[in-house]
Design a protein around this motif. Structure first.
Motif, PDB file in Angstrom:
ATOM      1  N   LEU A 158      46.966  48.927  44.434  1.00  0.00           N
ATOM      2  CA  LEU A 158      48.066  48.229  43.768  1.00  0.00           C
ATOM      3  C   LEU A 158      47.978  46.727  44.030  1.00  0.00           C
ATOM      4  O   LEU A 158      48.235  45.913  43.134  1.00  0.00           O
ATOM      5  CB  LEU A 158      49.403  48.783  44.254  1.00  0.00           C
ATOM      6  CG  LEU A 158      50.668  48.200  43.599  1.00  0.00           C
ATOM      7  CD1 LEU A 158      50.652  48.401  42.081  1.00  0.00           C
ATOM      8  CD2 LEU A 158      51.921  48.850  44.205  1.00  0.00           C
ATOM      9  N   LEU A 159      47.607  46.349  45.232  1.00  0.00           N
ATOM     10  CA  LEU A 159      47.433  44.938  45.553  1.00  0.00           C
ATOM     11  C   LEU A 159      46.287  44.335  44.732  1.00  0.00           C
ATOM     12  O   LEU A 159      46.398  43.212  44.229  1.00  0.00           O
ATOM     13  CB  LEU A 159      47.154  44.759  47.046  1.00  0.00           C
ATOM     14  CG  LEU A 159      48.322  45.025  47.992  1.00  0.00           C
ATOM     15  CD1 LEU A 159      47.858  44.978  49.443  1.00  0.00           C
ATOM     16  CD2 LEU A 159      49.441  44.020  47.770  1.00  0.00           C
ATOM     17  N   ALA A 160      45.209  45.072  44.600  1.00  0.00           N
ATOM     18  CA  ALA A 160      44.085  44.583  43.799  1.00  0.00           C
ATOM     19  C   ALA A 160      44.494  44.413  42.341  1.00  0.00           C
ATOM     20  O   ALA A 160      44.067  43.460  41.670  1.00  0.00           O
ATOM     21  CB  ALA A 160      42.902  45.553  43.921  1.00  0.00           C
ATOM     22  N   LEU A 161      45.345  45.321  41.843  1.00  0.00           N
ATOM     23  CA  LEU A 161      45.848  45.215  40.475  1.00  0.00           C
ATOM     24  C   LEU A 161      46.705  43.968  40.331  1.00  0.00           C
ATOM     25  O   LEU A 161      46.590  43.231  39.339  1.00  0.00           O
ATOM     26  CB  LEU A 161      46.655  46.462  40.124  1.00  0.00           C
ATOM     27  CG  LEU A 161      47.346  46.471  38.753  1.00  0.00           C
ATOM     28  CD1 LEU A 161      46.319  46.406  37.629  1.00  0.00           C
ATOM     29  CD2 LEU A 161      48.214  47.738  38.604  1.00  0.00           C
ATOM     30  N   ALA A 162      47.560  43.716  41.308  1.00  0.00           N
ATOM     31  CA  ALA A 162      48.417  42.527  41.268  1.00  0.00           C
ATOM     32  C   ALA A 162      47.582  41.252  41.284  1.00  0.00           C
ATOM     33  O   ALA A 162      47.885  40.279  40.581  1.00  0.00           O
ATOM     34  CB  ALA A 162      49.379  42.544  42.452  1.00  0.00           C
ATOM     35  N   ASP A 163      46.523  41.245  42.068  1.00  0.00           N
ATOM     36  CA  ASP A 163      45.676  40.057  42.169  1.00  0.00           C
ATOM     37  C   ASP A 163      45.079  39.663  40.827  1.00  0.00           C
ATOM     38  O   ASP A 163      44.861  38.475  40.559  1.00  0.00           O
ATOM     39  CB  ASP A 163      44.528  40.308  43.163  1.00  0.00           C
ATOM     40  CG  ASP A 163      45.010  40.421  44.598  1.00  0.00           C
ATOM     41  OD1 ASP A 163      46.172  40.084  44.871  1.00  0.00           O
ATOM     42  OD2 ASP A 163      44.211  40.852  45.448  1.00  0.00           O
ATOM     43  N   SER A 164      44.804  40.646  39.987  1.00  0.00           N
ATOM     44  CA  SER A 164      44.100  40.377  38.727  1.00  0.00           C
ATOM     45  C   SER A 164      45.018  40.385  37.505  1.00  0.00           C
ATOM     46  O   SER A 164      44.555  40.125  36.389  1.00  0.00           O
ATOM     47  CB  SER A 164      42.985  41.412  38.527  1.00  0.00           C
ATOM     48  OG  SER A 164      43.520  42.725  38.481  1.00  0.00           O
TER      49      SER A 164
END
Length: 237
Positions: A158-164
């Protein structure tokens, strides 16, 4: 006192965030005891056979720091019946010792450090601390063999999704969802958010105030001294 990872004043701050299991900053000692009992059973331990827990702290020598550590020690004893040993070390060595805990089952058990954002964005408080392979993920969040590892890895995704995510509103929502899960998992145990008070003379115009207390390079051209009082003689300018 705070239960937040992303502090108030930062983009992405979530005023609706709850503490672990819905608790407030005062906690829930009854539920804490229950969860401790369950965790000990999973590990085949009891309070009597629980190894000594060690909290490593910076040996600053200040009365405030010592009082804080003593209060934490007493709270764990009163609420859970657990004795936590305080281990003061050279504050210059503590970050190195914490870093050596990455992927190391013999690393530090618990330690106390502060964090100040490098830039005003929730990524600095979340992905940089708990993301997959993050340099600051000394806690081995999502990189362990616990029963919660799968859930932790989902939070990392989820954090990786938010980053992008290029949609600003969606992006902040993802970070807030991830932060709530991080708090639920007690990935960090937030203690307090420090505040800074600034007094500025009325003649200083255009100086920005923000949570990081920094001035962007392009803002300096709009900062000047006016004739407002109180102030020094501005005629030379």
């Amino acid at each position: 006192p705070t239960k937040h990872i992303v502090p108030e004043g930062m983009p992405g701050y979530n005023p609706r965030l709850e503490g672990p299991a819905g608790s407030t900053v005062t906690g829930d000692s009854t539920q804490a005891k229950q969860l401790l009992t369950e965790g000990l059973q999973e590990e085949g331990l009891t309070l009597k056979t629980l190894p000594t827990l060690v909290l490593t702290v910076p040996a600053t020598g200040t009365a405030g720091q010592q009082n804080e550590n003593a209060a934490e020690q007493q709270m764990w004893q009163n609420a859970l019946g657990v004795n936590v040993q305080i281990n003061p070390v050279d504050p210059n060595q503590l970050p190195e010792l914490a870093g050596a805990s990455t992927g190391n089952p013999k690393g530090l058990m618990m330690w106390e450090l502060g964090w100040t954002a490098d830039y005003p964005d929730p990524q600095d408080w979340t992905t940089l601390q708990f993301g997959l392979g993050a340099a600051n993920n000394f806690m081995n969040y999502g990189q362990n063999h616990s029963s919660d590892a799968t859930q932790q890895q989902a939070t990392q995704s989820l954090l990786a999704l938010a980053d992008s995510d290029l949609n600003a509103a969606e992006r902040l929502q993802h970070y807030q969802e991830a932060e709530q899960q991080l708090v639920n998992d007690v990935a960090w145990l937030p203690l307090f958010q420090a505040s800074t008070t600034t007094v500025r003379k009325p003649c200083v115009v255009g100086f920005p105030s923000n949570a990081l207390n920094i001035v962007a390079p392009n803002d300096w051209g709009a900062i000047y001294k006016s004739s407002a009082t109180p102030c020094g003689n501005v005629q030379p300018y």
